[in-house]
Design an enzyme around this catalytic site. Structure first.
Site, PDB file in Angstrom:
ATOM      1  CB  THR A 194      -1.193  -0.268   1.130  1.00  0.00           C
ATOM      2  OG1 THR A 194      -1.727  -1.260   1.134  1.00  0.00           O
ATOM      3  CG2 THR A 194      -2.141   1.276   0.647  1.00  0.00           C
ATOM      4  CG  ASP A 224       4.435   2.453   7.264  1.00  0.00           C
ATOM      5  OD1 ASP A 224       4.202   1.250   5.891  1.00  0.00           O
ATOM      6  OD2 ASP A 224       4.759   2.528   7.889  1.00  0.00           O
ATOM      7  CG  LEU A 276       2.729  -9.454   9.055  1.00  0.00           C
ATOM      8  CD1 LEU A 276       0.931  -9.998   7.991  1.00  0.00           C
ATOM      9  CD2 LEU A 276       2.770 -10.839   9.552  1.00  0.00           C
ATOM     10  CD  GLU A 328       6.875  -1.126   8.425  1.00  0.00           C
ATOM     11  OE1 GLU A 328       6.513  -0.896   7.786  1.00  0.00           O
ATOM     12  OE2 GLU A 328       6.856  -1.269   9.727  1.00  0.00           O
TER      13      GLU A 328
END
Length: 229
Positions: free
Chosen positions: A31, A84, A100, A107
């Protein structure tokens, strides 16, 4: 819309939130890749002036290919907005499971340094309780990871150890660590479990992101819904 169309819709809406002059945290995953692509289009076609801090080597490659200027925390200690994805979003609290894609440490560093943390997901990611569908990724140092896995199991996790690529090769994170995927089942107290993981020797970081998202964009077949805590 199919899942990819949903992801793209949420990613494009999130990319529209970026304003000229911003320092932008670039997430990792499928994404986030759509979002990076869209930001690159805005840089090329609109002359959008931004600087980006990617959360992985893969996102760095995508950003450079898209023509997005890269910066670092040495020059900018605060990020204006980070965009994110997530692997699960708890509906009422907006707590997250991430990792994952094996980029959870970077992050989380980038997210915590951000004034605004926008999470973009498709309609398959919201759940009533975290842990319903996916395990909690836990990044651990390679030395003694077996002992770390035993401590995690003593906390109630079913540990899948350690994560491997589809080729069977051991996965190594961008930080040189291993990933243990820990299935706790539905998590009743996310913040309490996060604190226990934080205090576990050998654990570098984990994929529980409690109370961090400022906005969640959920793409359904009809529209992109915007959720806030």
């Amino acid at each position: 819309m199919n899942v990819d169309d949903c992801k793209r819709a949420a990613a494009h809406l999130a990319a529209s939130l970026v304003k000229p002059g911003m320092v932008v945290g670039l997430g990792t995953g499928s994404t986030a890749a759509f979002m990076i692509e869209r930001l690159g289009e805005r840089v090329a076609k609109e002359g959008l002036k931004i600087q980006a801090i990617p959360t992985s080597e893969e996102s760095t490659k995508l950003a450079r290919a898209a023509g997005i200027p890269i910066t670092t925390f040495a020059d900018h200690s605060v990020v204006d907005i980070t965009i994110d994805g997530a692997d699960e979003v708890e509906r009422k609290t907006l707590h997250l499971i991430k990792g994952l894609g094996a980029a959870l440490l970077r992050e989380k560093i980038v997210a915590q340094a951000s004034r605004r943390f926008v999470v973009i997901v498709d309609v398959t990611k919201p759940v009533d309780q975290l842990g319903q569908r996916v395990p909690v990724p836990v990044e651990v140092v390679p030395f003694g990871y077996e002992a770390t896995a035993a401590r995690l199991e003593a906390m109630g996790a079913k540990v899948i150890r350690p994560r491997r690529h589809l080729t069977g090769e051991l996965l190594t994170t961008d930080n040189g660590n291993r990933i243990l995927d820990c299935a706790f089942g539905p998590i009743n107290d996310v913040q309490a479990l996060a604190a226990r993981l934080d205090g576990t020797v050998g654990v570098v970081e984990h994929g529980l992101f409690p109370n961090m998202a400022t906005d969640v964009l959920v793409a359904t077949e009809r529209e992109v819904e915007q959720w806030a805590p």
